[in-house]
Design a protein around this motif. Structure first.
Motif, mmCIF file in Angstrom:
data_model
loop_
_atom_site.group_PDB
_atom_site.id
_atom_site.type_symbol
_atom_site.label_atom_id
_atom_site.label_comp_id
_atom_site.label_asym_id
_atom_site.label_seq_id
_atom_site.Cartn_x
_atom_site.Cartn_y
_atom_site.Cartn_z
ATOM 1 N N LEU A 6 0.847 -1.191 0.000
ATOM 2 C CA LEU A 6 0.000 0.000 0.000
ATOM 3 C C LEU A 6 0.877 1.233 0.000
ATOM 4 O O LEU A 6 1.871 1.306 0.716
ATOM 5 N N SER A 7 0.490 2.189 -0.845
ATOM 6 C CA SER A 7 1.177 3.476 -0.780
ATOM 7 C C SER A 7 0.187 4.587 -1.070
ATOM 8 O O SER A 7 -0.898 4.340 -1.597
ATOM 9 N N GLY A 8 0.570 5.790 -0.699
ATOM 10 C CA GLY A 8 -0.346 6.911 -0.891
ATOM 11 C C GLY A 8 0.389 8.208 -1.149
ATOM 12 O O GLY A 8 1.582 8.324 -0.889
ATOM 13 N N MET A 9 -0.353 9.150 -1.697
ATOM 14 C CA MET A 9 0.187 10.507 -1.882
ATOM 15 C C MET A 9 -0.864 11.497 -1.431
ATOM 16 O O MET A 9 -2.050 11.275 -1.628
ATOM 17 N N ARG A 10 -0.399 12.595 -0.876
ATOM 18 C CA ARG A 10 -1.334 13.640 -0.447
ATOM 19 C C ARG A 10 -1.639 14.571 -1.613
ATOM 20 O O ARG A 10 -0.705 15.083 -2.242
ATOM 21 N N MET A 39 -3.331 4.880 -3.027
ATOM 22 C CA MET A 39 -4.377 5.664 -2.376
ATOM 23 C C MET A 39 -4.096 7.169 -2.441
ATOM 24 O O MET A 39 -2.969 7.605 -2.223
ATOM 25 N N ALA A 41 -4.374 10.251 -0.462
ATOM 26 C CA ALA A 41 -4.520 10.494 0.977
ATOM 27 C C ALA A 41 -5.129 11.883 1.214
ATOM 28 O O ALA A 41 -4.452 12.808 1.664
ATOM 29 N N HIS A 44 -5.240 13.131 4.840
ATOM 30 C CA HIS A 44 -3.923 13.628 5.237
ATOM 31 C C HIS A 44 -3.672 15.025 4.663
ATOM 32 O O HIS A 44 -3.033 15.860 5.302
ATOM 33 N N TYR A 130 -1.247 12.220 12.557
ATOM 34 C CA TYR A 130 -0.915 11.873 11.165
ATOM 35 C C TYR A 130 -0.418 10.419 11.019
ATOM 36 O O TYR A 130 -0.945 9.657 10.203
ATOM 37 N N GLN A 134 -2.061 7.119 9.021
ATOM 38 C CA GLN A 134 -1.246 6.390 8.046
ATOM 39 C C GLN A 134 -1.180 4.901 8.405
ATOM 40 O O GLN A 134 -1.234 4.035 7.531
ATOM 41 N N ASP A 137 -4.335 3.297 7.304
ATOM 42 C CA ASP A 137 -4.314 3.063 5.846
ATOM 43 C C ASP A 137 -3.636 1.728 5.528
ATOM 44 O O ASP A 137 -4.113 0.950 4.708
ATOM 45 N N ILE A 138 -2.508 1.529 6.177
ATOM 46 C CA ILE A 138 -1.684 0.356 5.868
ATOM 47 C C ILE A 138 -2.328 -0.920 6.423
ATOM 48 O O ILE A 138 -2.426 -1.942 5.744
ATOM 49 N N VAL A 146 5.459 -1.507 2.483
ATOM 50 C CA VAL A 146 5.121 -0.118 2.191
ATOM 51 C C VAL A 146 6.371 0.565 1.633
ATOM 52 O O VAL A 146 7.387 0.648 2.315
ATOM 53 N N GLN A 152 9.877 8.864 5.874
ATOM 54 C CA GLN A 152 8.635 8.275 6.380
ATOM 55 C C GLN A 152 8.878 7.058 7.282
ATOM 56 O O GLN A 152 7.935 6.474 7.810
HETATM 57 N N1 TRP Z 1 2.498 10.291 4.395
HETATM 58 C C1 TRP Z 1 2.621 9.967 3.004
HETATM 59 C C2 TRP Z 1 3.353 11.113 2.304
HETATM 60 O O1 TRP Z 1 3.279 12.246 2.693
HETATM 61 C C3 TRP Z 1 1.278 9.751 2.370
HETATM 62 C C4 TRP Z 1 0.576 8.559 2.931
HETATM 63 C C5 TRP Z 1 -0.601 8.543 3.599
HETATM 64 C C6 TRP Z 1 1.024 7.212 2.885
HETATM 65 N N2 TRP Z 1 -0.943 7.289 3.965
HETATM 66 C C7 TRP Z 1 0.027 6.445 3.556
HETATM 67 C C8 TRP Z 1 2.158 6.580 2.367
HETATM 68 C C9 TRP Z 1 0.183 5.072 3.736
HETATM 69 C C10 TRP Z 1 2.306 5.197 2.540
HETATM 70 C C11 TRP Z 1 1.319 4.465 3.210
HETATM 71 O O2 TRP Z 1 3.996 10.868 1.315
#
Ligand code: TRP
Length: 329
Positions: A6-10, A39, A41, A44, A130, A134, A137-138, A146, A152
């Motif tokens: 799982l990964s995400g970007m704001r 995802m 985010a 976030h 925060y 996160q 999410d994971i 991740v 991070q």
């Molecule tokens: N904090 C991450 C960032 O700023 C974004 C993020 C939110 C994320 N939830 C996550 C990354 C879960 C990995 C897994 O880049």
């Protein structure tokens, strides 16, 4: 069975070359090997953008268009928006109850961001949590891995501690302790030589027009010791040379020679680089144009992603509630 990532970007701005080199190119590799959840985010994002949040949803769609245009494949990966899967906040709440304040107050990213992000008032209650969101999410997707940048890592460590704490409190193995996938990514600075970041206004966006790219590249700083065209340059200290290393490694020896023998001037060197970037972004931008004129495609992809993510997340939440002895309805 494939392992899960799982990964995400704001969604706080347009994606730029830093995202491409630092994250998206890696995501492209991961999606072949892992079952990936990618995802947006947006909760976030709200934590830091709450004073003017109206842009978040536009950036969310815009960022997803970039993901798709770069080759993130909705057939193999689940692409979704965090706020559209309600379980993220539910698990965030459960985890918030069992996370000691000290873990969050001690978190180095928290201390740093509060110092650095002076422009934004992030001394709010949510921002402290925060890393807990996160972790939710994971853990909702039981991600095995991740992909994270070094910055991070503390968040992932908190996530792992949460898993252990949950297990010791409720004697149930609901969650998987995720591993960090620390991939070596090339270093890419902004056009002014500082870290590439929207807040420094020094990015080259994936969607920048050829004219814009040419203009930005021509404004890049080169070796300050090379004043006259006939002076020899020092490529190792030149940001433009670093771009060649990242985007056209097969040309880097040639450029090195040009520069150190003063065969090519900085202006020409930058014109060439602009051409290379324009060429590399062109296929991405063609796909982007297609999605921009067919936004319904993006809506469908996100709806489908939401469905898949929500199904998985609901299952995990059911297990969580059971582990809590059904203390919640
Ligand atoms: N904090 C991450 C960032 O700023 C974004 C993020 C939110 C994320 N939830 C996550 C990354 C879960 C990995 C897994 O880049």
């Amino acid at each position: 069975m494939k392992k899960t990532v799982l990964s995400g970007m704001r969604p706080t701005g347009k994606l730029h070359l830093g995202h491409l080199v630092g994250a998206l190119n890696n995501w492209l590799k991961l999606q072949k090997e892992y079952q990936c959840f990618f995802m947006v985010a947006d909760w976030h994002a709200l934590m830091s953008e709450y004073k003017s949040p109206s842009g978040i949803s536009n950036f969310a769609v815009d960022n997803v268009i970039d993901w798709l245009s770069c080759g993130i494949d909705p057939e193999s990966s689940v692409i979704f928006v965090q706020s559209q899967v309600k379980e993220h906040l539910e698990l965030y709440m459960v985890l918030s109850c069992l996370v000691p304040l000290g873990w969050l107050e001690r978190c180095p990213t928290y201390k740093e961001q509060k110092k650095e992000l002076k422009a934004k008032d992030i001394s709010n209650y949510a921002f402290l949590g925060y890393p807990v969101l996160q972790a939710a999410d994971i853990l909702l997707y039981k991600a095995d891995c991740v992909p994270v940048g070094e910055d991070q890592l503390p968040h992932l460590e908190i996530c792992r501690e949460i898993v252990r704490r949950f297990k010791s409190l409720y004697k149930k193995d609901v969650f998987v302790e995720p591993q960090a996938l620390l991939t070596k990514v090339p270093r890419l600075l902004g056009i002014d030589g500082r870290k590439m970041s929207k807040s420094y206004d020094n990015t080259i966006a994936l969607s920048d027009s050829p004219e814009m790219i040419t203009k930005k590249v021509s404004s890049m700083f080169t070796d300050p010791k090379r004043i006259k065209r006939t002076d020899v340059g020092h490529p190792k200290q030149c940001n433009v040379y670093n771009y060649y290393e990242v985007f056209k490694p097969e040309l880097k020896d040639e450029v090195y020679n040009w520069c150190t023998k003063a065969e090519l001037g900085c202006t020409e060197c930058k014109q060439k680089l602009a051409g290379i970037l324009i060429e590399q972004l062109s296929p991405i931008q063609q796909k982007r144009a297609h999605f921009e004129s067919h936004k319904d495609l993006v809506t469908d992809i996100l709806r489908d992603g939401q469905k898949q993510a929500a199904e998985f997340a609901a299952n995990t939440m059911k297990e969580v509630k059971e582990a809590l002895g059904n203390g919640l309805l």
